[in-house]
Design a protein around this motif. Structure first.
Motif, short mmCIF file in Angstrom:
data_model
loop_
_atom_site.label_atom_id
_atom_site.label_comp_id
_atom_site.label_asym_id
_atom_site.label_seq_id
_atom_site.Cartn_x
_atom_site.Cartn_y
_atom_site.Cartn_z
N ARG A 121 -9.13 7.24 -6.67
CA ARG A 121 -8.10 8.13 -7.20
C ARG A 121 -7.65 7.75 -8.60
NH1 ARG A 121 -4.38 7.49 -1.98
NH2 ARG A 121 -2.90 8.94 -3.00
N GLY A 122 -8.35 6.79 -9.20
CA GLY A 122 -8.08 6.44 -10.59
C GLY A 122 -7.23 5.22 -10.81
N VAL A 123 -6.85 4.52 -9.73
CA VAL A 123 -6.05 3.30 -9.85
C VAL A 123 -6.95 2.15 -10.29
CG1 VAL A 123 -4.67 1.62 -8.56
CG2 VAL A 123 -4.40 4.06 -8.10
N ARG A 124 -6.43 1.30 -11.18
CA ARG A 124 -7.19 0.12 -11.60
C ARG A 124 -7.13 -0.93 -10.49
NH1 ARG A 124 -5.20 -3.57 -16.57
NH2 ARG A 124 -4.15 -4.74 -14.89
N VAL A 125 -8.26 -1.29 -9.95
CA VAL A 125 -8.34 -2.24 -8.84
C VAL A 125 -9.00 -3.52 -9.33
CG1 VAL A 125 -9.30 -2.71 -6.56
CG2 VAL A 125 -8.43 -0.42 -7.10
N ARG A 126 -8.30 -4.63 -9.21
CA ARG A 126 -8.85 -5.93 -9.59
C ARG A 126 -8.58 -6.95 -8.50
NH1 ARG A 126 -7.46 -6.47 -16.12
NH2 ARG A 126 -8.82 -4.74 -16.77
N THR B 160 -11.36 -6.20 -2.89
CA THR B 160 -11.35 -4.93 -3.61
C THR B 160 -11.96 -3.79 -2.80
OG1 THR B 160 -13.44 -5.50 -4.71
CG2 THR B 160 -11.39 -6.04 -5.87
N ALA B 161 -12.86 -4.10 -1.88
CA ALA B 161 -13.47 -3.05 -1.07
C ALA B 161 -12.43 -2.33 -0.23
CB ALA B 161 -14.56 -3.64 -0.17
N LYS B 162 -11.39 -3.06 0.19
CA LYS B 162 -10.35 -2.45 0.99
C LYS B 162 -9.41 -1.57 0.17
CE LYS B 162 -10.32 -6.03 4.57
NZ LYS B 162 -9.51 -7.06 5.29
N ALA B 163 -9.53 -1.64 -1.15
CA ALA B 163 -8.72 -0.79 -2.03
C ALA B 163 -9.54 0.30 -2.70
CB ALA B 163 -8.03 -1.65 -3.09
N GLN B 164 -10.73 0.56 -2.17
CA GLN B 164 -11.59 1.57 -2.77
C GLN B 164 -10.93 2.94 -2.78
OE1 GLN B 164 -14.54 0.94 -4.32
NE2 GLN B 164 -14.37 3.08 -5.00
N HIS B 165 -10.10 3.21 -1.75
CA HIS B 165 -9.43 4.52 -1.70
C HIS B 165 -8.47 4.69 -2.87
CE1 HIS B 165 -6.78 1.66 0.29
NE2 HIS B 165 -5.78 2.51 0.25
N PHE B 166 -7.96 3.61 -3.42
CA PHE B 166 -7.14 3.70 -4.63
C PHE B 166 -8.02 3.86 -5.87
CE2 PHE B 166 -3.73 1.17 -2.25
CZ PHE B 166 -3.00 2.30 -1.96
N GLY C 25 0.81 -1.21 0.00
CA GLY C 25 0.00 0.00 0.00
C GLY C 25 0.85 1.26 0.00
N THR C 26 1.91 1.27 0.79
CA THR C 26 2.78 2.44 0.83
C THR C 26 3.52 2.62 -0.48
OG1 THR C 26 3.06 2.06 3.21
CG2 THR C 26 4.56 3.62 2.18
N THR C 27 3.87 1.51 -1.13
CA THR C 27 4.51 1.60 -2.45
C THR C 27 3.57 2.26 -3.45
OG1 THR C 27 5.85 -0.37 -2.03
CG2 THR C 27 5.54 0.28 -4.33
#
Length: 295
Positions: free
Chosen positions: A44-49, A35-41, A13-15
Motif C-alpha cells: 500500500r506504499g508504506v516504507r517497510v524496513r 519484513t515479510a509480515k509487513a508486506q501488506h503495508f 499495526g492498528t495504529t
C-alpha cells in the motif's frame, strides 16, 4: 515521515491502519522484525524496513528521515527491556526527529507493585534525558477482557484475586488516538494518560455481564496464593503468574484508578466502555440466553 515500530503487532499495526486513513502512505514508515509480515503495508506504499531493538544499526536505517517516531514498548519478561529501549531511543535521537512517542503504561509511578512499571519509568527517564521532545502514552489496560476476567462466559463466574477500579480501555481506541496525535502533530509533552472515562471493579463487571448475558454472573475473590496455585496447575509458569499477580495488587491499591478525558478528546467521541466491549464479545458468540429462540 512518521515511523512506527512493532507494526506487525496488535497496537502498532492498528495504529498504522489508522494513519493510512489520515496521511499519504509514502509519509509512513515501519520498523519490523520480519519484513515479510509487513508486506501488506508495503503493497500500500508504506516504507517497510527491518529493525529490532537488539540491533541499533538496523534501527538507525529504519528511522532515517523520520520526523516523528513511535516506539512501541517491548514486553519480553526475560529480556533487559530498559537496555533495549535505550537502544531504540539512541537510534531515534540519531535520526533527528522532531518528537519521539513511546507506549508507556498508566500508573507508571514510584511504588506501583506492577513490575513493568519500573521498565516504563526508566524508559521515560531516558526520554527525558534524550534532548528530543517526547511524549509517553500511559495507556490504560487494553488487553482482551477475557484475559483479565477469565472464562466467565463458560463458568458464569469471575474468579480472580481482589482487584480495584481500572479504566479498561479498548486497544483500537488507543491506536486510533495515537494515529490522531501523530497525523496532527499534537505537541503533548511528557507523560499523558490515554484511558477509558470509567474506572470499574470486577464487581461492576459482574453486574454488567449479568445484565448483558441474561443470567447471573458471580464475582468470586480468590486468595492470592490460591490463585497462583490454580494458575500453575493450569500450566502457567509460576514466575509469570506472580508477575500477573502484581497487576491485581496494583489495581487494589489504586494505582490504575485515575481516568483521563484526553482519549475522548483525541477521538472526538466517547471511547468504548466495558459494557460496549462485553456486548460486542457476546454478540460474536451468538444469541444471548435471553435472546434464544423458543422451541
Amino acid at each position: 515521515m512518521i515511523v512506527v515500530t512493532g507494526a506487525t503487532g496488535g497496537l502498532g499495526g492498528t495504529t498504522v491502519e489508522h494513519l493510512l486513513k489520515r496521511v499519504p502512505a509514502d509519509r509512513i514508515g515501519v520498523s519490523v522484525r520480519d519484513t515479510a509480515k509487513a508486506q501488506h503495508f508495503a503493497d500500500r506504499g508504506v516504507r517497510v524496513r527491518q529493525g529490532t531493538y537488539e540491533d541499533p544499526a538496523s534501527l538507525r536505517h529504519a528511522f532515517a528521515g523520520a520526523e516523528q517516531i513511535l516506539l512501541v514498548s517491548g514486553n519480553d519478561p526475560g529480556a533487559d527491556m530498559v537496555s533495549l529501549h535505550r537502544n531504540a531511543i539512541d537510534a531515534a535521537v540519531a535520526a533527528g526527529p522532531r518528537r519521539i512517542l513511546y507506549t508507556s503504561q498508566q500508573g507508571a509511578v514510584p511504588g506501583n507493585p506492577y513490575r513493568p512499571s519500573d521498565i516504563h519509568m526508566a524508559t521515560e527517564a531516558l526520554l527525558a534525558d534524550s534532548g528530543v521532545a517526547w511524549t509517553a502514552l500511559r495507556n490504560g489496560a487494553y488487553g482482551p477482557l477475557d484475559q483479565v476476567l477469565g472464562p466467565w462466559q463458560h463458568t458464569g463466574v469471575i474468579t480472580q484475586p481482589q482487584d480495584g477500579p481500572v479504566p479498561y480501555t479498548d486497544r483500537a481506541d488507543i491506536a486510533e488516538a495515537t494515529a490522531v496525535m501523530l497525523a496532527a502533530h499534537h505537541s503533548l509533552d511528557g507523560p499523558v494518560d490515554l484511558t477509558s472515562p470509567d474506572a470499574i471493579t470486577f464487581d461492576d463487571v459482574a453486574r454488567i455481564a449479568s445484565r448483558l448475558a441474561g443470567h447471573p454472573v458471580e464475582r468470586i475473590v480468590v486468595d492470592d496464593e490460591r490463585w497462583i496455585a490454580d494458575q500453575t496447575a493450569a500450566g502457567v509458569p509460576e514466575q509469570m503468574a506472580r508477575l500477573m499477580l502484581t497487576w491485581y495488587q496494583a489495581a487494589r491499591t489504586g494505582y490504575f484508578s485515575q481516568t483521563s478525558a484526553l482519549l475522548a478528546e483525541l477521538l472526538g467521541r466517547k471511547p468504548l466502555t466495558v459494557t460496549d466491549r462485553l456486548g460486542r464479545d457476546l454478540d460474536r458468540r451468538g444469541p444471548r440466553r435471553s435472546e434464544q429462540p423458543q422451541a
